[in-house]
Design an enzyme around this catalytic site. Structure first.
Site, PDB file in Angstrom:
ATOM      1  CE  LYS A  68     -55.229  17.254   3.106  1.00  0.00           C
ATOM      2  NZ  LYS A  68     -53.999  17.129   3.881  1.00  0.00           N
ATOM      3  CE1 TYR A 245     -49.228  17.003   2.470  1.00  0.00           C
ATOM      4  CE2 TYR A 245     -47.189  15.887   1.975  1.00  0.00           C
ATOM      5  CZ  TYR A 245     -48.548  15.958   1.898  1.00  0.00           C
ATOM      6  OH  TYR A 245     -49.223  14.965   1.252  1.00  0.00           O
TER       7      TYR A 245
END
Ligand code: GLN
Length: 309
Positions: A68, A245
């Site tokens: 990402k 996260y």
């Protein structure tokens, strides 16, 4: 900053190997469920070009969410900051990476950041290319340049396995398409995204990518600016605020470096003025981060005083 020697890295890996069975290998992507929890590797690539490694250093793993960061770098280079941030937000989230609930709450319903799945899908949707191969080709091209190795590719079996089972990611895409956040074919986008996540490399190669971020986007050997400084900084800042996260807060306290993890068990970390560290261990904690990886980074960050804070 003190250099990491190969003997030291091997010693740290010995310390953390005992945690290899403490978590659970990701099984929602069938091909990843086959990974052996005992396979561990780590590498530190110093910005002076010296790389040390320990464990199964030839093992090839897929990047998963680590990709990402690279997709974001490509989107920034292709379209600029304003276009990118018209599609994704800049805030961290306490939700898991696969969250769908936040999409409904946000007005307009753009994903909260590019490190959660919805945000990463919106970023991949921006990549130039007529089809999924060309879109993932943009990311591969950047990686080839960073590593000086054009043989890096994606793992077809892992990509297909995720593509066939990505029902939640499909739902995220359809929600975003309904709200005008993404355009075009959802299947083509999922094809590109799952190929991007399946990009495969060894531990030294991932450490080199992290080292280029530590070197402000410049090639380690030639000093060529591969990623513009400002974009490299944006990527590193997202790594700090949401790279791990919804464990990014505790990671900031316990480790304190920009880092990005993936559900394959890979983590890359950026050590300012020193280099890039990569660690692989497929056993994951409940938030989807490598157990061995987090332990190793905690121990090493304390010992070498890596925290940026
Ligand atoms: N390919 C994975 C997914 O989209 C990546 C997630 C991750 O590594 N956290 O679910």
């Amino acid at each position: 900053m003190k250099k990491v020697t190969e003997d030291e890295l091997k010693k740290w890996m010995e310390h953390v190997r005992i945690y290899a069975n403490n978590g659970k290998v990701a099984d929602y992507i069938p091909a990843l469920a086959k990974q052996q929890p005992e396979i561990n590797a780590a590498a530190f690539y110093h910005i002076d070009g010296h790389c040390v490694a320990a464990g199964q250093t030839k093992y090839l793993f897929t990047l998963q969410s680590v990709s990402k960061v690279l997709a974001l770098a490509v989107a920034l280079m292709e379209h600029g900051e304003d276009a990118v941030f018209s599609r994704v937000g800049l805030e961290p989230t306490s939700e898991p990476f696969y969250t769908i609930s936040k999409l409904e709450l946000e007005k307009p319903s753009k994903p909260i950041n590019p490190m959660i799945n919805a945000g990463a899908l919106a970023i991949t949707n921006m990549l130039c290319g007529a089809n999924s191969e060309e879109m993932v080709g943009q990311i591969l091209q950047l990686i080839h340049k960073m590593l000086g190795d054009t043989s890096i590719d994606y793992d077809q079996e892992v990509a297909k396995s995720e593509y066939e089972s990505a029902f939640l990611n499909r739902s995220l895409c359809y929600f975003m398409k309904q709200n005008g956040v993404i355009t075009g074919s959802v299947e083509e986008l999922l094809d590109a995204y799952t190929k991007q996540c399946a990009i495969r490399m060894n531990i030294q190669q991932l450490a080199k990518i992290a080292a280029i971020f530590a070197n402000d986007g410049k090639d380690i050997h030639s000093d060529e600016q591969i990623i513009p400084l400002y974009y490299a900084r944006i990527c590193k800042t997202f790594m700090v605020t949401c790279g791990m996260y919804n464990a990014s807060g505790s990671f900031a306290i316990k480790v304190g470096i920009p880092a990005k993890s993936g559900v394959s068990g890979a983590i890359m970390g950026v050590v300012r003025d020193s280099g890039g560290i990569a660690v692989f261990g497929p056993s994951l904690d409940e938030k989807g981060n490598s157990v061995v990886g987090i332990k190793l980074l905690e121990l090493m960050s304390k010992h070498y005083n890596w925290s940026i804070y």
